[in-house]
Scaffold this active site. Structure first.
Site, PDB file in Angstrom:
ATOM      1  N   ARG A 142       0.842  -1.202   0.000  1.00  0.00           N
ATOM      2  CA  ARG A 142       0.000   0.000   0.000  1.00  0.00           C
ATOM      3  C   ARG A 142       0.880   1.256   0.000  1.00  0.00           C
ATOM      4  O   ARG A 142       1.069   1.881  -1.030  1.00  0.00           O
ATOM      5  CB  ARG A 142      -0.951  -0.032   1.213  1.00  0.00           C
ATOM      6  CG  ARG A 142      -2.156   0.906   1.071  1.00  0.00           C
ATOM      7  CD  ARG A 142      -1.868   2.346   1.439  1.00  0.00           C
ATOM      8  NE  ARG A 142      -1.419   2.492   2.813  1.00  0.00           N
ATOM      9  CZ  ARG A 142      -0.940   3.622   3.304  1.00  0.00           C
ATOM     10  NH1 ARG A 142      -0.841   4.709   2.549  1.00  0.00           N
ATOM     11  NH2 ARG A 142      -0.512   3.697   4.549  1.00  0.00           N
ATOM     12  N   ASP A 143       1.471   1.550   1.136  1.00  0.00           N
ATOM     13  CA  ASP A 143       2.289   2.768   1.218  1.00  0.00           C
ATOM     14  C   ASP A 143       3.433   2.696   0.194  1.00  0.00           C
ATOM     15  O   ASP A 143       3.800   3.691  -0.416  1.00  0.00           O
ATOM     16  CB  ASP A 143       2.854   2.904   2.636  1.00  0.00           C
ATOM     17  CG  ASP A 143       3.045   4.347   3.051  1.00  0.00           C
ATOM     18  OD1 ASP A 143       2.947   5.230   2.186  1.00  0.00           O
ATOM     19  OD2 ASP A 143       3.308   4.595   4.240  1.00  0.00           O
ATOM     20  N   HIS A 154       4.882   4.045  12.687  1.00  0.00           N
ATOM     21  CA  HIS A 154       5.038   4.006  11.233  1.00  0.00           C
ATOM     22  C   HIS A 154       6.033   5.111  10.865  1.00  0.00           C
ATOM     23  O   HIS A 154       5.709   6.288  11.001  1.00  0.00           O
ATOM     24  CB  HIS A 154       3.644   4.259  10.633  1.00  0.00           C
ATOM     25  CG  HIS A 154       3.559   4.424   9.157  1.00  0.00           C
ATOM     26  ND1 HIS A 154       2.924   3.498   8.347  1.00  0.00           N
ATOM     27  CD2 HIS A 154       3.967   5.411   8.322  1.00  0.00           C
ATOM     28  CE1 HIS A 154       2.958   3.912   7.086  1.00  0.00           C
ATOM     29  NE2 HIS A 154       3.578   5.077   7.044  1.00  0.00           N
ATOM     30  N   CYS A 176       4.044   9.206   0.461  1.00  0.00           N
ATOM     31  CA  CYS A 176       2.640   9.590   0.303  1.00  0.00           C
ATOM     32  C   CYS A 176       2.538  10.609  -0.823  1.00  0.00           C
ATOM     33  O   CYS A 176       3.229  11.622  -0.804  1.00  0.00           O
ATOM     34  CB  CYS A 176       2.114  10.198   1.600  1.00  0.00           C
ATOM     35  SG  CYS A 176       0.451  10.863   1.403  1.00  0.00           S
TER      36      CYS A 176
END
Ligand code: COA
Ligand code: ZN
Length: 308
Positions: free
Chosen positions: A14-15, A206, A239
């Site tokens: 995902r990230d 995280h 991101c």
């Protein structure tokens, strides 16, 4: 006595993939997931249920999950920005959903087009519904140390928001250094407060490695008692809505650090190194944390438990 454990939550799917200029196909995401499933890691963030216009890299996460279906003992989670995402994730069989609240007004607007109050209200609704429906809910607190738009995030703000998320019933609160701006002293200060408020079992961290402090920050959080960490294979990540965010701290580096300090991560390092190589091939550029280069050149080295 068995070694104390550290839980790795692999977020590369995902990230790691969401800001790659090269968008992996579903077949490629499946190949990456299968390489990772062979490593002994048991927690994966497999994707997100977000607008495909906002993050085209994550389109088809439901199909990916259907292809993989989590093997016994393995937990898949997915990020959901709103109730629609929650419903899509649950319909795809996801048992752990991750809601994201950014600590600042501007970051929420950039990320999910909602202000802070609305984001908290949506997070509350998703968390409460998830709890009612037997889902496990992780609540991410993004830009917890610094926001790319508003600067340093006051510790008291994060503490209050974590309290709110815990009050809504989040099973786990993940404190995220979205742009990799934290330092070990700041990590220690914040995580000591949060561990005092919630206990370490309910917390995770995280970290991104933008300024080469990712691993030092993991160590600082371990010192505060935290035992659950997000990381991404090969250090992939970033991101798309937070300028300057680089990759997550590399899973192989976190595993090497933790194992060297006497923790058990349950990860098979040679399989993890093979997964890094697979990811490099799929992305088309070399990936890999420091452990990848060191251990690939020194295959006889025991990656852990050699210090003490
Ligand atoms: N999954 C899939 N599609 C979704 C969705 C979801 N969770 N939520 C909304 N949509 C769709 C809507 O149906 C609508 O589709 P349409 O244009 O075909 O009608 C479109 O997205 C816009 O919906 P709207 O409610 O107006 O949302 P928005 O434009 O204000 O965008 C988000 C809000 C949250 C959907 C969008 O910003 C987003 O997906 N962000 C993801 C951010 C992210 O993943 N960040 C990285 C991780 S922290
Ligand atoms: Zn991140």
């Amino acid at each position: 006595m068995s070694d104390p454990q550290i839980v790795i939550n692999e977020v590369g799917l995902r990230d790691g993939l969401q800001s790659q200029p090269r968008h992996l196909s579903l077949d490629e995401r499946e190949a990456m997931a299968r390489a990772l499933l062979a490593t002994g890691i048991r927690h994966f963030e497999v994707g997100s249920f977000v607008s495909p216009k906002a993050v085209p890299q994550m389109a088809g996460t439901g199909e990916l999950i259907a292809r993989l279906s989590p093997p016994p003992g393995v937990a898949f989670s997915a990020l959901v920005p709103n109730m629609k995402g929650y419903e899509l994730a649950r319909a795809a069989g996801v048992e752990t959903v991750a809601v994201v609240v950014s600590a600042t007004e501007t970051m929420n607007r950039k990320n999910i087009n909602m202000g802070l109050d609305e984001t908290l209200a949506v997070a509350e609704a998703v968390i409460r519904r998830g709890r009612d429906e037997g889902a496990r809910v992780q609540a991410y607190l993004a830009v917890a140390w610094e926001c790319p738009f508003e600067g340093p995030t006051p510790r008291s703000v994060v503490r209050d928001q974590a309290q709110a998320l815990a009050g809504y019933g989040a099973d786990e609160i993940v404190i995220a250094d979205t742009i990799g701006a934290a330092n070990p002293a700041a990590v220690r200060a914040l995580m000591d407060d949060l561990v005092a408020d919630h206990g370490a079992e309910r917390l995770a961290c995280h970290f991104h490695d933008t300024r080469a402090m990712g691993l030092a920050n993991v160590y600082a959080a371990v010192e505060s008692g935290v035992r659950r960490f997000d990381s991404s294979v090969g250090g992939l990540g970033g991101c798309p809505f937070a300028p300057g965010a680089k990759g997550n701290v590399a899973t192989e580096d976190v595993v090497m650090l933790c194992e060297a300090m006497g923790f058990d991560t349950g990860v098979d390092m040679p399989a993890l190194l093979a997964a890094v190589a697979t990811v490099s091939e799929l992305i088309g550029t070399p990936q890999g944390g420091r452990a990848y280069y060191w251990l690939s050149k020194n295959p006889g080295m025991n990656p852990g438990k050699n210090a003490a």
